[in-house]
Design a protein around this motif. Structure first.
Motif, PDB file in Angstrom:
ATOM      1  N   THR A 150       0.809  -1.218   0.000  1.00  0.00           N
ATOM      2  CA  THR A 150       0.000   0.000   0.000  1.00  0.00           C
ATOM      3  C   THR A 150       0.844   1.271   0.000  1.00  0.00           C
ATOM      4  O   THR A 150       0.414   2.295  -0.521  1.00  0.00           O
ATOM      5  CB  THR A 150      -0.962   0.025   1.206  1.00  0.00           C
ATOM      6  N   THR A 151       2.035   1.215   0.570  1.00  0.00           N
ATOM      7  CA  THR A 151       2.883   2.410   0.648  1.00  0.00           C
ATOM      8  C   THR A 151       4.091   2.342  -0.271  1.00  0.00           C
ATOM      9  O   THR A 151       4.687   3.368  -0.582  1.00  0.00           O
ATOM     10  CB  THR A 151       3.409   2.595   2.081  1.00  0.00           C
ATOM     11  N   GLY A 152       4.485   1.140  -0.678  1.00  0.00           N
ATOM     12  CA  GLY A 152       5.696   0.964  -1.468  1.00  0.00           C
ATOM     13  C   GLY A 152       6.957   0.982  -0.642  1.00  0.00           C
ATOM     14  O   GLY A 152       8.059   0.908  -1.171  1.00  0.00           O
ATOM     15  N   ASP A 153       6.829   1.084   0.691  1.00  0.00           N
ATOM     16  CA  ASP A 153       7.998   1.153   1.574  1.00  0.00           C
ATOM     17  C   ASP A 153       8.882  -0.078   1.433  1.00  0.00           C
ATOM     18  O   ASP A 153       8.386  -1.209   1.368  1.00  0.00           O
ATOM     19  CB  ASP A 153       7.576   1.288   3.040  1.00  0.00           C
ATOM     20  N   LEU A 154      10.179   0.166   1.421  1.00  0.00           N
ATOM     21  CA  LEU A 154      11.178  -0.900   1.310  1.00  0.00           C
ATOM     22  C   LEU A 154      11.254  -1.680   2.617  1.00  0.00           C
ATOM     23  O   LEU A 154      11.520  -1.122   3.676  1.00  0.00           O
ATOM     24  CB  LEU A 154      12.547  -0.296   0.991  1.00  0.00           C
ATOM     25  N   LEU A 155      11.029  -2.995   2.528  1.00  0.00           N
ATOM     26  CA  LEU A 155      11.127  -3.883   3.683  1.00  0.00           C
ATOM     27  C   LEU A 155      12.403  -4.699   3.654  1.00  0.00           C
ATOM     28  O   LEU A 155      12.850  -5.186   4.690  1.00  0.00           O
ATOM     29  CB  LEU A 155       9.924  -4.827   3.724  1.00  0.00           C
ATOM     30  N   GLY A 156      12.979  -4.882   2.477  1.00  0.00           N
ATOM     31  CA  GLY A 156      14.184  -5.687   2.327  1.00  0.00           C
ATOM     32  C   GLY A 156      14.525  -5.825   0.861  1.00  0.00           C
ATOM     33  O   GLY A 156      13.998  -5.096   0.010  1.00  0.00           O
ATOM     34  N   GLU A 157      15.391  -6.772   0.582  1.00  0.00           N
ATOM     35  CA  GLU A 157      15.804  -7.030  -0.798  1.00  0.00           C
ATOM     36  C   GLU A 157      15.985  -8.531  -0.973  1.00  0.00           C
ATOM     37  O   GLU A 157      16.477  -9.219  -0.077  1.00  0.00           O
ATOM     38  CB  GLU A 157      17.117  -6.309  -1.103  1.00  0.00           C
ATOM     39  N   VAL A 158      15.589  -9.024  -2.127  1.00  0.00           N
ATOM     40  CA  VAL A 158      15.764 -10.429  -2.461  1.00  0.00           C
ATOM     41  C   VAL A 158      16.354 -10.492  -3.862  1.00  0.00           C
ATOM     42  O   VAL A 158      16.092  -9.618  -4.686  1.00  0.00           O
ATOM     43  CB  VAL A 158      14.426 -11.209  -2.369  1.00  0.00           C
ATOM     44  N   GLY A 159      17.179 -11.500  -4.103  1.00  0.00           N
ATOM     45  CA  GLY A 159      17.779 -11.572  -5.423  1.00  0.00           C
ATOM     46  C   GLY A 159      18.221 -12.961  -5.821  1.00  0.00           C
ATOM     47  O   GLY A 159      18.345 -13.869  -4.993  1.00  0.00           O
ATOM     48  N   LEU A 160      18.439 -13.080  -7.109  1.00  0.00           N
ATOM     49  CA  LEU A 160      19.064 -14.254  -7.705  1.00  0.00           C
ATOM     50  C   LEU A 160      20.344 -13.741  -8.339  1.00  0.00           C
ATOM     51  O   LEU A 160      20.305 -13.044  -9.358  1.00  0.00           O
ATOM     52  CB  LEU A 160      18.140 -14.885  -8.746  1.00  0.00           C
ATOM     53  N   ARG A 161      21.466 -14.032  -7.715  1.00  0.00           N
ATOM     54  CA  ARG A 161      22.745 -13.488  -8.169  1.00  0.00           C
ATOM     55  C   ARG A 161      23.585 -14.570  -8.832  1.00  0.00           C
ATOM     56  O   ARG A 161      23.213 -15.739  -8.826  1.00  0.00           O
ATOM     57  CB  ARG A 161      23.495 -12.867  -6.991  1.00  0.00           C
ATOM     58  N   ASP A 162      24.721 -14.149  -9.372  1.00  0.00           N
ATOM     59  CA  ASP A 162      25.610 -15.073 -10.082  1.00  0.00           C
ATOM     60  C   ASP A 162      24.828 -15.872 -11.121  1.00  0.00           C
ATOM     61  O   ASP A 162      25.021 -17.076 -11.293  1.00  0.00           O
ATOM     62  CB  ASP A 162      26.335 -16.021  -9.115  1.00  0.00           C
ATOM     63  N   LEU A 163      23.932 -15.177 -11.813  1.00  0.00           N
ATOM     64  CA  LEU A 163      23.089 -15.828 -12.809  1.00  0.00           C
ATOM     65  C   LEU A 163      23.928 -16.422 -13.930  1.00  0.00           C
ATOM     66  O   LEU A 163      24.811 -15.766 -14.473  1.00  0.00           O
ATOM     67  CB  LEU A 163      22.145 -14.811 -13.449  1.00  0.00           C
ATOM     68  N   ASP A 164      23.648 -17.664 -14.238  1.00  0.00           N
ATOM     69  CA  ASP A 164      24.209 -18.311 -15.416  1.00  0.00           C
ATOM     70  C   ASP A 164      23.019 -18.943 -16.130  1.00  0.00           C
ATOM     71  O   ASP A 164      22.616 -20.071 -15.810  1.00  0.00           O
ATOM     72  CB  ASP A 164      25.247 -19.358 -15.024  1.00  0.00           C
ATOM     73  N   LEU A 165      22.442 -18.179 -17.036  1.00  0.00           N
ATOM     74  CA  LEU A 165      21.224 -18.634 -17.711  1.00  0.00           C
ATOM     75  C   LEU A 165      21.474 -19.845 -18.591  1.00  0.00           C
ATOM     76  O   LEU A 165      20.594 -20.695 -18.743  1.00  0.00           O
ATOM     77  CB  LEU A 165      20.609 -17.482 -18.506  1.00  0.00           C
ATOM     78  N   ASP A 166      22.675 -19.957 -19.160  1.00  0.00           N
ATOM     79  CA  ASP A 166      22.997 -21.128 -19.988  1.00  0.00           C
ATOM     80  C   ASP A 166      23.058 -22.398 -19.145  1.00  0.00           C
ATOM     81  O   ASP A 166      22.576 -23.453 -19.556  1.00  0.00           O
ATOM     82  CB  ASP A 166      24.326 -20.931 -20.718  1.00  0.00           C
ATOM     83  N   ALA A 167      23.651 -22.306 -17.975  1.00  0.00           N
ATOM     84  CA  ALA A 167      23.757 -23.466 -17.086  1.00  0.00           C
ATOM     85  C   ALA A 167      22.501 -23.652 -16.231  1.00  0.00           C
ATOM     86  O   ALA A 167      22.343 -24.677 -15.579  1.00  0.00           O
ATOM     87  CB  ALA A 167      24.983 -23.318 -16.180  1.00  0.00           C
ATOM     88  N   GLY A 168      21.626 -22.643 -16.215  1.00  0.00           N
ATOM     89  CA  GLY A 168      20.406 -22.743 -15.408  1.00  0.00           C
ATOM     90  C   GLY A 168      20.678 -22.649 -13.919  1.00  0.00           C
ATOM     91  O   GLY A 168      20.043 -23.331 -13.120  1.00  0.00           O
ATOM     92  N   TYR A 169      21.620 -21.768 -13.536  1.00  0.00           N
ATOM     93  CA  TYR A 169      22.055 -21.694 -12.141  1.00  0.00           C
ATOM     94  C   TYR A 169      21.994 -20.259 -11.624  1.00  0.00           C
ATOM     95  O   TYR A 169      22.243 -19.300 -12.354  1.00  0.00           O
ATOM     96  CB  TYR A 169      23.490 -22.204 -11.999  1.00  0.00           C
ATOM     97  N   ALA A 170      21.718 -20.124 -10.333  1.00  0.00           N
ATOM     98  CA  ALA A 170      21.818 -18.851  -9.623  1.00  0.00           C
ATOM     99  C   ALA A 170      22.006 -19.142  -8.141  1.00  0.00           C
ATOM    100  O   ALA A 170      21.789 -20.276  -7.676  1.00  0.00           O
ATOM    101  CB  ALA A 170      20.578 -17.995  -9.831  1.00  0.00           C
ATOM    102  N   GLU A 171      22.410 -18.117  -7.420  1.00  0.00           N
ATOM    103  CA  GLU A 171      22.477 -18.194  -5.957  1.00  0.00           C
ATOM    104  C   GLU A 171      21.500 -17.179  -5.396  1.00  0.00           C
ATOM    105  O   GLU A 171      21.451 -16.028  -5.847  1.00  0.00           O
ATOM    106  CB  GLU A 171      23.888 -17.902  -5.449  1.00  0.00           C
ATOM    107  N   ALA A 172      20.704 -17.593  -4.432  1.00  0.00           N
ATOM    108  CA  ALA A 172      19.690 -16.730  -3.823  1.00  0.00           C
ATOM    109  C   ALA A 172      20.298 -15.905  -2.701  1.00  0.00           C
ATOM    110  O   ALA A 172      21.216 -16.350  -2.007  1.00  0.00           O
ATOM    111  CB  ALA A 172      18.547 -17.577  -3.280  1.00  0.00           C
ATOM    112  N   SER A 173      19.755 -14.709  -2.529  1.00  0.00           N
ATOM    113  CA  SER A 173      20.141 -13.868  -1.402  1.00  0.00           C
ATOM    114  C   SER A 173      18.917 -13.097  -0.938  1.00  0.00           C
ATOM    115  O   SER A 173      18.019 -12.799  -1.721  1.00  0.00           O
ATOM    116  CB  SER A 173      21.260 -12.894  -1.806  1.00  0.00           C
ATOM    117  N   VAL A 174      18.883 -12.780   0.344  1.00  0.00           N
ATOM    118  CA  VAL A 174      17.758 -12.018   0.892  1.00  0.00           C
ATOM    119  C   VAL A 174      18.193 -11.348   2.185  1.00  0.00           C
ATOM    120  O   VAL A 174      18.992 -11.902   2.944  1.00  0.00           O
ATOM    121  CB  VAL A 174      16.515 -12.925   1.121  1.00  0.00           C
TER     122      VAL A 174
END
Length: 176
Positions: free
Chosen positions: A77-101
């Motif tokens: 409702t406010t758009g306030d930032l609560l945190g961050e989540v991501g898929l890093r070290d993306l390797d789309l060819d290998a189908g791999y990533a590392e999650a972070s939050v």
């Protein structure tokens, strides 16, 4: 790759922003000043709005370069930032990533991390065609262990190399 927004139920995932309509930079500076956050997130220091501006720009560039999908976890409702989540070290060819939050101190203990990470994983497996996502954290970070279990990761065990703090890194994996 263009950033996508994701409806995560109680929260929504969107690109980090620093514009007239929505400015995440003050919340980022506050989050990165939190002692618990600093204990586990060693590779970034956001001490002022200029450094936060660079961080927001970096995340946008990582999206554009197919290196990392990173979302602000926002209150709907406010758009306030609560945190961050991501898929890093993306390797789309290998189908791999590392999650972070990470989650801001005031929003911890409310299921933000597991809800956001579950939504990011659905996008990774369904939208990006990932086959495997790893999740690593320092051994004393019991909250991250709980998030890994809630998000369906399987415990792999300790990594051979320690974290920059010298603490053991614990690795989990989830396959599609």
């Amino acid at each position: 790759m263009e950033p996508v927004e994701i409806n995560a139920g109680e929260y929504y995932l969107r690109q980090l922003r620093a514009d007239k309509a929505l400015d995440d930079r003050p919340a980022l500076v506050a989050a990165f000043a939190d002692p618990t956050h600093r204990k586990y997130v060693l590779n970034y220091r956001l001490r002022d709005l200029d450094e936060a501006t660079e961080y927001v720009a970096l995340r946008a560039a990582q999206w554009a370069g197919d290196e990392r999908c990173s979302w602000a976890v926002a209150e709907p409702t406010t758009g306030d930032l609560l945190g961050e989540v991501g898929l890093r070290d993306l390797d789309l060819d290998a189908g791999y990533a590392e999650a972070s939050v990470w989650v801001r101190a005031a929003s911890r203990g409310k299921g933000v991390a597991s809800t956001a990470l579950s939504a990011a994983l659905r996008f990774g497996f369904g939208g990006l065609g990932l086959r495997e996502v790893s999740y690593r954290y320092e051994e004393t970070n019991e909250v991250s262990a709980s998030v890994a279990r809630k998000c369906g990761f399987t415990l792999v065990g300790p990594e051979l190399e320690p974290a920059p703090t010298g603490e053991r890194l614990i690795r989990w994996c989830r396959r599609n």
